[in-house]
Design a protein around this motif. Structure first.
Motif, PDB file in Angstrom:
ATOM      1  N   ARG A 177      -0.023  -2.359  13.732  1.00 55.23           N
ATOM      2  CA  ARG A 177      -1.367  -2.867  13.471  1.00 55.23           C
ATOM      3  C   ARG A 177      -2.340  -2.299  14.505  1.00 55.23           C
ATOM      4  O   ARG A 177      -1.957  -1.985  15.631  1.00 55.23           O
ATOM      5  N   ASN A 178      -3.614  -2.198  14.102  1.00 56.71           N
ATOM      6  CA  ASN A 178      -4.644  -1.796  15.049  1.00 56.71           C
ATOM      7  C   ASN A 178      -5.198  -3.023  15.771  1.00 56.71           C
ATOM      8  O   ASN A 178      -4.715  -4.151  15.566  1.00 56.71           O
ATOM      9  N   VAL A 179      -6.198  -2.843  16.621  1.00 59.33           N
ATOM     10  CA  VAL A 179      -6.712  -3.958  17.424  1.00 59.33           C
ATOM     11  C   VAL A 179      -7.388  -5.026  16.567  1.00 59.33           C
ATOM     12  O   VAL A 179      -7.557  -6.170  17.008  1.00 59.33           O
ATOM     13  N   PRO A 199       5.137   7.126   8.958  1.00 62.38           N
ATOM     14  CA  PRO A 199       4.156   7.082   7.871  1.00 62.38           C
ATOM     15  C   PRO A 199       2.912   6.287   8.261  1.00 62.38           C
ATOM     16  O   PRO A 199       3.010   5.214   8.876  1.00 62.38           O
ATOM     17  N   ARG A 200       1.744   6.817   7.900  1.00 67.11           N
ATOM     18  CA  ARG A 200       0.471   6.116   8.118  1.00 67.11           C
ATOM     19  C   ARG A 200      -0.033   5.577   6.796  1.00 67.11           C
ATOM     20  O   ARG A 200       0.098   6.228   5.748  1.00 67.11           O
ATOM     21  N   GLY A 206       0.807  -1.214   0.000  1.00 66.08           N
ATOM     22  CA  GLY A 206       0.000   0.000   0.000  1.00 66.08           C
ATOM     23  C   GLY A 206       0.836   1.258   0.000  1.00 66.08           C
ATOM     24  O   GLY A 206       2.070   1.234  -0.062  1.00 66.08           O
ATOM     25  N   ASP A 207       0.139   2.382   0.075  1.00 64.97           N
ATOM     26  CA  ASP A 207       0.763   3.696   0.109  1.00 64.97           C
ATOM     27  C   ASP A 207       0.726   4.223   1.541  1.00 64.97           C
ATOM     28  O   ASP A 207      -0.278   4.084   2.240  1.00 64.97           O
ATOM     29  N   THR A 232      -1.531  -0.398   9.932  1.00 67.78           N
ATOM     30  CA  THR A 232      -1.966   1.005   9.877  1.00 67.78           C
ATOM     31  C   THR A 232      -0.826   1.987   9.622  1.00 67.78           C
ATOM     32  O   THR A 232      -1.074   3.145   9.302  1.00 67.78           O
ATOM     33  N   GLY A 233       0.403   1.536   9.786  1.00 68.86           N
ATOM     34  CA  GLY A 233       1.521   2.449   9.604  1.00 68.86           C
ATOM     35  C   GLY A 233       2.836   1.771   9.886  1.00 68.86           C
ATOM     36  O   GLY A 233       2.905   0.530   9.998  1.00 68.86           O
TER      37      GLY A 233
END
Length: 535
Positions: free
Chosen positions: A496-498, A523-524, A434-435, A503-504
């Motif tokens: 990573r999120n939950v 970076p996100r 991803g970006d 995520t970044g």
């Protein structure tokens, strides 16, 4: 391989005698404690110890250039042309004193004050703290005590960056502060770029033009320029690891970093620059370039620094930074100096003002130990009449650092038992694609190429590398350009999120090059990514 040695202005090449211009001024003595033989022997030993292709050395004494000479080759190619006293080298951070001096000229003219608020003269100036933005003074741009971290923002300036000075100013407000304002010393290139932008704002002219016309040309510095060299210039050194051809003159790009490190100059040019400084801001012919008061202000301590490791060996009790210059006591004398490293070249300019002496050293090898060894040896001889084995000292420092790096890599580095490489499935790799966008550095892209994950920076010509996976979402990025970025590999830790979604990322440098300030990046991941939208 043919060997070349230089002695008394003659070059001996495979037994043949080639007469070259010798630039010691006849009838003028070198500083007490130095002879021509001393200089030649010290340079040749330094070249051998640190494997330096080419070196240029100049010495100023009592207002006169008493020695100016080149040694070795202009590039790593042993068949390249010899270095002479007019060979152009990139002087890196010795450009900072030109930027500081350009500001001093504006102070002399009464159009600027050191205590002026930057935002009053450069309204687009912003840092992350509004109060600091309002109180940031012109002098704060020059002392490395802003509160930003070591090398903050350098990724907008180096490693193939195509950022403009306008881009740098826009990114400045996103740089984090790591210490209180005007408290801790942390070397910073970014704010010298801002100082260059301030010169442009106040004068209405490009920094390159101001420095060229008002300093280099006005002072008559031979073979010296504020812009990069171009194809057709006949006498140009090439830095270690740099194999790119010189561009056509019309295609030259003027890098954002120039006010912090963009000047190219010969040893003859830098020696005359040293004459101007020793002359209190005027040329040997009496032409005033800047005031003696400004010279003394630039050479006065404005921010204290920690003592160097070798302080006890040189009788050093203080070290400070002025405006564009370091200073310290050195065997009982004041010493003013600065170094510069850029594009595989290292420079060193050092003064003993009370003894009316200066030494200039330019090299095309990316090793500060060589210039430190040579500069300390020659300066010690001028100050005391003799010298310790500084070549051996700095060679030992270099060897010890290599041992520490190898030991650390084996115990905790990528591929070690503490961080073994792991193999990810194709499905696992998809999580990272991803970006990503960083507030100050901009876009970064994680893509696939065959079985590899790739990391690429925007606004950079060729700053790309392959991601190698380690446990727990940790990777190491190995840059494609091994010669110029090889020591700047970095850890990439994905977040990573939950829900378990990436995520970044954050980054941390492997190595000691502070100008690759990966630690400031956060970076996100962009949702949806540009690449996903294209698919």
């Amino acid at each position: 391989m043919m060997k070349r040695c230089t002695l008394y202005g003659m070059t001996i090449l495979s037994g043949a005698l080639l007469l070259l211009p010798f630039h010691q001024v006849k009838g003028i003595d070198l500083p007490s404690g130095l002879t021509t033989q001393d200089v030649n022997a010290t340079v040749q030993r330094t070249r051998t110890a640190f494997n330096v292709p080419g070196i240029a050395v100049a010495i100023v004494q009592d207002g006169k250039i008493v020695f100016s000479h080149g040694y070795g080759q202009r590039s790593e190619d042993p068949g390249s042309l010899p270095v002479d006293s007019r060979t152009l080298f990139a002087i890196g951070s010795n450009s900072k004193e030109f930027t500081a001096t350009a500001l001093a000229q504006l102070v002399d003219a009464g159009t600027l004050k050191w205590n002026d608020r930057v935002i009053d003269r450069l309204p687009e100036f912003r840092v992350s703290d509004p109060w600091i933005t309002r109180d940031f003074r012109v002098s704060d741009l020059l002392t490395h005590h802003s509160g930003m971290g070591l090398g903050a923002g350098d990724l907008m300036l180096f490693s193939h960056s195509t950022f403009t000075r306008k881009d740098v100013l826009s990114g400045l407000e996103h740089m984090p502060f790591t210490a209180p304002f005007r408290s801790d010393y942390a070397y910073n290139n970014l704010l010298y770029v801002v100082a260059g932008a301030l010169v442009e704002k106040v004068t209405g002219h490009r920094w390159e033009d101001v420095v060229q016309t008002r300093l280099i040309d006005a002072a008559g510095l031979p073979a010296c320029q504020s812009t990069p060299p171009y194809k057709g210039e006949p006498d140009v050194a090439t830095g270690q690891g740099d194999h790119s051809p010189l561009p056509e003159k019309a295609a030259r790009q003027f890098p954002a970093v120039a006010p912090a490190g963009g000047i190219w100059c010969s040893v003859d040019g830098m020696a005359r620059w040293a004459q101007v400084y020793l002359g209190g801001g005027q040329t040997p012919e009496g032409k005033r370039i800047f005031s003696t008061e400004s010279r003394d202000t630039l050479w006065s301590p404005h921010a204290l620094l920690p003592l160097p490791d070798m302080a006890a060996l040189t009788g050093t009790h203080f070290r400070a930074y002025g405006y564009g210059w370091f200073m310290e006591d050195f065997f009982g004398h004041k010493r003013v100096w600065h170094t510069g490293t850029i594009g595989g070249m290292v420079s060193y300019v050092t003064f003993l003002p009370e003894l009316k002496s200066a030494v200039v050293i330019l090299t095309n090898h990316d090793d500060h130990n060589a210039t430190y060894a040579l500069a300390t040896t020659l300066s010690a001889r001028i100050a005391t009449g003799h010298s310790n084995d500084w070549i051996g000292y700095w060679k030992h420092q270099e060897d010890e650092a290599k041992i520490r790096d190898v030991t650390a890599a084996a115990s905790t580095g990528p591929g070690s038992p503490a961080r073994p490489f792991v193999t990810l499935s194709a499905a696992q790799q998809q999580d990272y694609l991803g970006d990503y966008k960083d507030d100050w550095r901009g876009l970064m892209f994680v893509t696939e190429r065959g079985n590899d994950l790739r990391l690429t920076f925007s606004k950079a010509e060729g700053l790309s590398g392959t991601l190698h996976s380690l446990p727990h979402d940790l990777f190491v990025v190995r840059w494609d350009n091994r010669e110029q970025d090889g020591e700047n590999d970095a850890y990439v830790q994905f977040e990573r999120n939950v829900e378990g979604k990436v995520t970044g990322m954050t980054m941390k440098l492997l190595g000691s090059d502070f100008s690759f300030d990966a630690q400031d990046l956060h970076p996100r991941k962009i949702e949806p990514t540009l690449h996903e939208a294209a698919r």
